[in-house]
Design an enzyme around this catalytic site. Structure first.
Site, PDB file in Angstrom:
ATOM      1  CG  ASP A  10      -1.515   1.244   1.569  1.00  0.00           C
ATOM      2  OD1 ASP A  10      -2.496   1.571   0.404  1.00  0.00           O
ATOM      3  OD2 ASP A  10      -1.190   1.830   2.601  1.00  0.00           O
ATOM      4  CG  ASP A  12      -1.846   7.977   0.010  1.00  0.00           C
ATOM      5  OD1 ASP A  12      -0.648   8.551   0.121  1.00  0.00           O
ATOM      6  OD2 ASP A  12      -2.533   7.779  -0.491  1.00  0.00           O
TER       7      ASP A  12
END
Length: 221
Positions: A10, A12
């Site tokens: 991932d 953010d």
């Protein structure tokens, strides 16, 4: 059968601490609509979702037209902040070193699965010298929002890696639920935007130095 492994990141809240620019763009977007923005914790809780889904969660009483305007205003605000030379979110400590360590392994491929747009991800990768590092880059433009497993399934297909040899690294329940739906193992981080207690990851790590070992633990060395 391929012996390759796949580590999916991932962005953010996991690789990049982007909360300052997210909050700034949200403030401008809600202001453009004359709406009161939810509190910081609520805003950060939707990081990882596609923008359309994020505003559906944040503004359940708004109609589709207003949510569409919020999405457009957020995108415009984000681009404006960057054009004004606002500093982009930094990588979390140790991220580059962990990525380099995994890249040095001949049997390990790297991928990204993010709620960012293609343009947004490209900016982040360019800013941090990560362009060309990931073998598969899945963005919100081409998939349903997390936790739909589409991004992970596409990354597995593109790299030819079996689900049992893949792992997802993330900071939100959306990341973990997406990974479980795709049938792969999960590593949660304690420094992100959702409470670590909510993740129910197979392994939790407190810093990036622990990532290579956690990968080995879950999908073999």
């Amino acid at each position: 059968m391929s012996d390759l492994r796949l580590v999916i990141f991932d962005v953010d809240g996991t690789l990049v601490d982007s909360q300052a620019e997210i909050m700034a763009a949200m403030t401008l977007a809600f202001g453009a609509e004359g709406m009161v923005m939810p509190d910081r914790a609520t805003v950060l809780s939707i990081v990882g979702l596609s923008l359309a889904e994020a505003f559906h969660v944040l503004c359940p009483d708004a109609d589709e037209a207003q949510r569409a305007r919020l999405v457009a205003a957020y995108k415009a605000s984000f681009m404006q902040l960057r054009s004004d030379n606002q500093e982009m979110g930094p990588l979390f400590p140790g991220a580059l070193e962990a990525i380099a360590a995994l890249r040095a392994q001949d049997d390990t491929l790297l991928a990204v699965a993010t709620g960012k747009s293609r343009r947004g991800l490209d900016k982040v990768l360019e800013r941090h010298g990560l362009t060309g590092v990931f073998h598969s880059e899945q963005v919100a433009d081409h998939h349903p929002s997390k936790p739909n497993p589409s991004m992970i399934l596409t990354a597995l297909n593109e790299t030819g890696v079996a689900p049992q040899k893949a792992v997802m690294l993330g900071d939100t329940t959306y990341d973990m639920d997406m990974a479980r739906a795709a049938g792969i193992r999960t590593i949660g981080v304690t420094w992100g935007y959702h409470s670590p207690d909510t993740l129910r990851a197979d392994v939790m790590i407190d810093d990036f130095a622990a990532l290579p070992g956690a990968v080995d633990q879950l999908i073999g060395s």
